[in-house]
Each structure stands twice: as C-alpha cells, then as structure tokens.
Design an enzyme around this catalytic site. Structure first.
Site, mmCIF file in Angstrom:
data_model
loop_
_atom_site.group_PDB
_atom_site.id
_atom_site.type_symbol
_atom_site.label_atom_id
_atom_site.label_comp_id
_atom_site.label_asym_id
_atom_site.label_seq_id
_atom_site.Cartn_x
_atom_site.Cartn_y
_atom_site.Cartn_z
ATOM 1 N N THR A 73 -83.599 -24.719 -24.379
ATOM 2 C CA THR A 73 -84.852 -25.307 -24.619
ATOM 3 C C THR A 73 -84.866 -25.569 -25.923
ATOM 4 O O THR A 73 -85.555 -26.851 -26.332
ATOM 5 C CB THR A 73 -86.010 -23.960 -24.515
ATOM 6 O OG1 THR A 73 -85.935 -23.405 -23.122
ATOM 7 C CG2 THR A 73 -87.542 -24.460 -24.800
ATOM 8 N N ASN A 140 -81.823 -27.872 -11.975
ATOM 9 C CA ASN A 140 -81.769 -26.276 -11.757
ATOM 10 C C ASN A 140 -82.194 -25.915 -10.305
ATOM 11 O O ASN A 140 -82.082 -24.855 -10.064
ATOM 12 C CB ASN A 140 -82.820 -25.711 -12.965
ATOM 13 C CG ASN A 140 -83.904 -26.687 -13.052
ATOM 14 O OD1 ASN A 140 -83.769 -27.871 -13.475
ATOM 15 N ND2 ASN A 140 -84.928 -25.910 -13.179
ATOM 16 N N GLN A 168 -76.924 -26.662 -16.271
ATOM 17 C CA GLN A 168 -76.711 -25.919 -15.100
ATOM 18 C C GLN A 168 -75.295 -26.463 -14.402
ATOM 19 O O GLN A 168 -74.710 -25.787 -13.798
ATOM 20 C CB GLN A 168 -77.679 -26.412 -14.048
ATOM 21 C CG GLN A 168 -79.118 -25.945 -14.201
ATOM 22 C CD GLN A 168 -79.163 -24.446 -13.964
ATOM 23 O OE1 GLN A 168 -78.145 -23.670 -13.405
ATOM 24 N NE2 GLN A 168 -80.218 -23.813 -14.472
ATOM 25 N N HIS A 190 -76.591 -18.031 -21.414
ATOM 26 C CA HIS A 190 -77.185 -17.147 -20.438
ATOM 27 C C HIS A 190 -76.759 -17.571 -19.150
ATOM 28 O O HIS A 190 -77.000 -16.787 -18.048
ATOM 29 C CB HIS A 190 -78.363 -16.636 -20.684
ATOM 30 C CG HIS A 190 -79.569 -17.243 -20.206
ATOM 31 N ND1 HIS A 190 -80.167 -17.285 -19.137
ATOM 32 C CD2 HIS A 190 -80.127 -18.317 -20.983
ATOM 33 C CE1 HIS A 190 -81.296 -17.879 -19.279
ATOM 34 N NE2 HIS A 190 -81.385 -18.706 -20.345
ATOM 35 N N THR A 226 -80.346 -17.932 -40.351
ATOM 36 C CA THR A 226 -79.138 -17.144 -40.068
ATOM 37 C C THR A 226 -78.567 -17.245 -38.739
ATOM 38 O O THR A 226 -79.588 -16.907 -37.795
ATOM 39 C CB THR A 226 -79.329 -15.769 -40.701
ATOM 40 O OG1 THR A 226 -79.702 -15.884 -41.870
ATOM 41 C CG2 THR A 226 -77.973 -14.957 -40.551
ATOM 42 N N CYS A 313 -88.199 -20.465 -14.512
ATOM 43 C CA CYS A 313 -88.326 -20.160 -16.114
ATOM 44 C C CYS A 313 -89.882 -19.855 -16.464
ATOM 45 O O CYS A 313 -89.807 -19.322 -17.522
ATOM 46 C CB CYS A 313 -88.103 -21.556 -16.786
ATOM 47 S SG CYS A 313 -86.413 -21.989 -16.710
HETATM 48 N N1 PMP Z 1 -82.614 -26.910 -18.798
HETATM 49 C C1 PMP Z 1 -82.133 -26.381 -17.804
HETATM 50 C C2 PMP Z 1 -82.006 -27.428 -16.689
HETATM 51 C C3 PMP Z 1 -82.430 -24.907 -17.273
HETATM 52 O O1 PMP Z 1 -82.331 -24.661 -16.098
HETATM 53 C C4 PMP Z 1 -82.836 -24.179 -18.301
HETATM 54 C C5 PMP Z 1 -83.339 -22.661 -17.925
HETATM 55 N N2 PMP Z 1 -83.879 -22.472 -17.280
HETATM 56 C C6 PMP Z 1 -83.244 -24.854 -19.726
HETATM 57 C C7 PMP Z 1 -83.293 -25.966 -19.886
HETATM 58 C C8 PMP Z 1 -83.702 -23.626 -20.710
HETATM 59 O O2 PMP Z 1 -82.451 -22.870 -21.213
HETATM 60 P P1 PMP Z 1 -82.753 -21.742 -22.080
HETATM 61 O O3 PMP Z 1 -83.321 -20.649 -21.273
HETATM 62 O O4 PMP Z 1 -81.532 -21.413 -22.865
HETATM 63 O O5 PMP Z 1 -83.928 -22.049 -23.123
#
Ligand code: PMP
Length: 372
Positions: A73, A140, A168, A190, A226, A313
């Site tokens: 993000t 995603n 993804q 993650h 940091t 998300c």
């Molecule tokens: N881009 C895509 C295509 C995602 O699937 C996601 C997570 N759902 C993100 C961005 C955001 O990633 P993060 O959880 O590391 O902020």
C-alpha cells in the site's frame, strides 16, 4: 469434534514460511539501529542489506533500486507520487491503494479482465505532458495477468513512465523488471510467506521519485524512518525460499483446473471469471447466481474453510467487486463471487474439502428452492 482448518486465502495473506520465522527471530535480537556506525548498528545494517539483495534478485533488479516500505500500500502510494500525481492513468481493476492514491484516468478491461490496449494507445496520444501509467501484473481477485511488456512498449513509445503492482504475481510467476520494461514495481512481503508490515518499491535507476515520508536519510532519502529490521529480514528470507520452489506453479495449475471442472460438474451455471485469459495458477474466482457470497463465506467458515469474497483487504463488508463489475459482470452475480487462492503450504486435498462443503451447501440450497 473440531473441524479441520483449511486456509484457501493466500491472495489475502500467506502463512509465515519457516525460513522467514527464523530470520525474524534472529533479527529481533539485533540491538542496533541500522543507521548507527558502531558494531551493533553494522550488524543490523547487514541484515537489511542481505534482504535487499534477496528482494532484488527475485525480480532481476539491482539492490540499489530497492526501497523498503511498510508494505505494498505504501509502495503504491510512493510510486504514484513520483510525478506529483500528474498525468496518471490506471486500469479500472487496480487495488484500492492505487485507485485511491491519485485522481487518475481509468483504462477499461474486457470481459476477461484484460486492459484494452487500443484505449491505452488513444489515451496516450491525447495526453499533454508526460504520461504516468499504473497497471498491475496480476489481479488479486481473479488472478488475470496483464500484458505488461506490451503496455510498456506503448508507454515508452509515448515517452511515459510505467508503474506495476506486482504483489500477487511475484513468487507465482517469474518476474523480471527489465523484461517487463517497468520503471517502478511494488512488492509485499506477506503475500510471499514473509511477515506482514514489509514491502518494497523497486525504482529503476534514473526514474524520478519524490519521498512521501520525510524526516530521515534512510533508504537513500526516499523513505524516512528507522527500518523494520525483523520484518525486512523475514521478507528477504521469503524471497530466497521462493527462488527454490517455483515449481509449485505447475502443480497448482492442474489442481485448479480439476477443481474448476468439478465446480462446474456440481453446478453448471457457475461462472468462472477470467477463465479464457492468462491467469495465475493459484487463483480461482467464481460465482453462482443461487448462492450469495455472504451465505457461502459463513457456511464455509463454519466448516473450517477460509476463502474470500472478492478483495479481502477491507474485509468485514461484502459488496460487489469493482473488478468484476469492470469486467461487465451483473452486480448480483458479482456480489456472489468467491475467491479460492492457493500458496506454499496448500495441498490438493484442501480443494477436495472445499468441494465437499460447497457441494453440500449448493445442494441444500437447491433442495430448499425446489421445496418452496
Ligand atoms: N496490491 C495488491 C494487488 C494487493 O493484493 C494488496 C494486498 N491485498 C496490496 C496491493 C496491498 O499490500 P499490503 O497489504 O502489503 O499493503
């Protein structure tokens, strides 16, 4: 009797790989601040730089091109600020961290979820000033893969810049930044089996970037603060693990194809999204007009099976997915969509458990409909 717990939601997040757990644990014991010049600081710095090399190697980039962030993000927000938000064009199916990060023109997708290149071409021709295009590598929700190298050729011919959210795709497809021809690439730890709270923006050497978070010289002054040393170390370890187990993609494809054939055998009216397009082998997104997503999620959760409806998300709320609507799905059908996604610890038997529970739910629902 407790039901088995089956996790089929890897596109939302992945369980931690053993290699990452070990790297996080070791880094938690590093005392120093990576910016400190003493021995403690240098030890922490070494952990960050080793991770930087592993992340860069996974996507064919140079370590100096990696900017660590708190996740994708933030990486997407950082990239989209590169030109101060001017001249931006994104696809209609991007993650909200792209869609909401800037006021942008939207490129439509076809019924299979692929960006329309003729619209991109005409938009680029009409642009004044430098264009900045952002298109994801794999979606995603559907797993549909975009023709990024072709998009890059059009954007480069118009003198523009290209950002690609590869969250993804990385670890599921071989991803090479130069082959794709992108200037910026976003990654998230993650989704790869690393810890939550780390990610990276890969910035091609020479591409412009404006720091969004200021107040420190970290990450070549591009991201102050940091570094999250344990999460970054775990991210690096996940990247190294992936390099070794790329072969999983081939197995997933045959599991997923058999899974979808069986879904259609149970309920032939089920629609599978993006089936005719190149897709990630780990993802299946489908909808049945007789089963609302919420009903399915609750029944499956009771059976110990975790899947997602559309994007997880901003979970908690089940609404029709902007991705499926952009592909032309009827709102009611889009509101029924379910996503099953596999990852490093998945077994083919997990899909059989899903099919059994889903088949029971479907049959019960159809019996009730016939009786009423
Ligand atoms: N881009 C895509 C295509 C995602 O699937 C996601 C997570 N759902 C993100 C961005 C955001 O990633 P993060 O959880 O590391 O902020």
């Amino acid at each position: 009797m407790t039901s088995p717990r089956i996790y089929l939601d890897y596109n939302a997040t992945s369980p931690l790989r053993e290699e990452s757990r070990a790297a996080v644990g070791a880094a938690l014991d590093l005392v120093g601040n990576p910016s400190s010049v003493h021995g403690f600081g240098r030890e922490a710095r070494r952990a960050v730089e080793a991770a930087r090399e592993a992340v860069a190697a996974l996507v064919g980039a140079a370590p100096a091109e990696v900017v660590f962030t708190s996740g994708a993000t933030e990486a997407n927000n950082l990239a989209l600020g590169a030109l101060g938000g001017r001249g931006l064009l994104t696809s209609a199916i991007e993650h909200p961290s792209v869609l909401e990060a800037a006021d942008a023109g939207r490129l439509p997708v076809d019924a299979q979820g692929r960006v329309d290149l003729t619209v991109l071409q005409s938009q680029l021709e009409r642009r004044e000033g430098q264009a900045f295009v952002s298109v994801m590598l794999a979606n995603n929700e559907t797993g549909v893969v975009q023709p990024i190298a072709e998009i890059s050729a059009l954007v480069k011919a118009a003198g523009g810049l290209l950002h690609c959210d590869a969250v993804q795709a990385v670890g599921r497809l071989p991803v090479d930044m130069a082959e794709l021809g992108v200037d910026y690439l976003s990654l998230s730890s993650h989704k790869l089996g690393g810890p939550k709270g780390a990610g990276a923006l890969i910035v091609r050497e020479g591409a412009p970037l404006v720091a969004q978070q200021r107040g420190g010289g970290q990450e070549r002054r591009l991201r102050a603060g940091t570094e999250n040393v344990p999460a970054i170390a775990g991210f690096g370890a996940a990247c190294r693990a992936i390099d070794r187990d790329f072969a999983e993609g081939a197995a997933f494809q045959s599991w997923r194809d058999r899974f979808e054939d069986q879904l259609l055998a149970i309920a032939p009216e089920t629609r599978i999204f993006g089936r005719e397009a190149p897709r990630l082998a780990n993802t299946s997104c489908f909808a049945n007009p007789f089963l609302p997503a919420e009903t399915q999620l609750i029944a499956l959760d009771l059976a110990g099976i975790a899947v997602s409806s559309g994007s997880a998300c901003s979970s908690g709320k089940v609404s029709a997915s902007h991705v499926l609507l952009a592909m032309g799905a009827e709102p009611a059908l889009a509101g029924s969509a379910l996503r099953v996604s596999l990852g490093w610890a998945s077994r083919e038997a997990d899909l059989d458990c899903f099919l059994e529970a889903w088949g029971r739910l479907y049959k019960g629902n159809m019996d009730r409909r016939r009786a009423s």
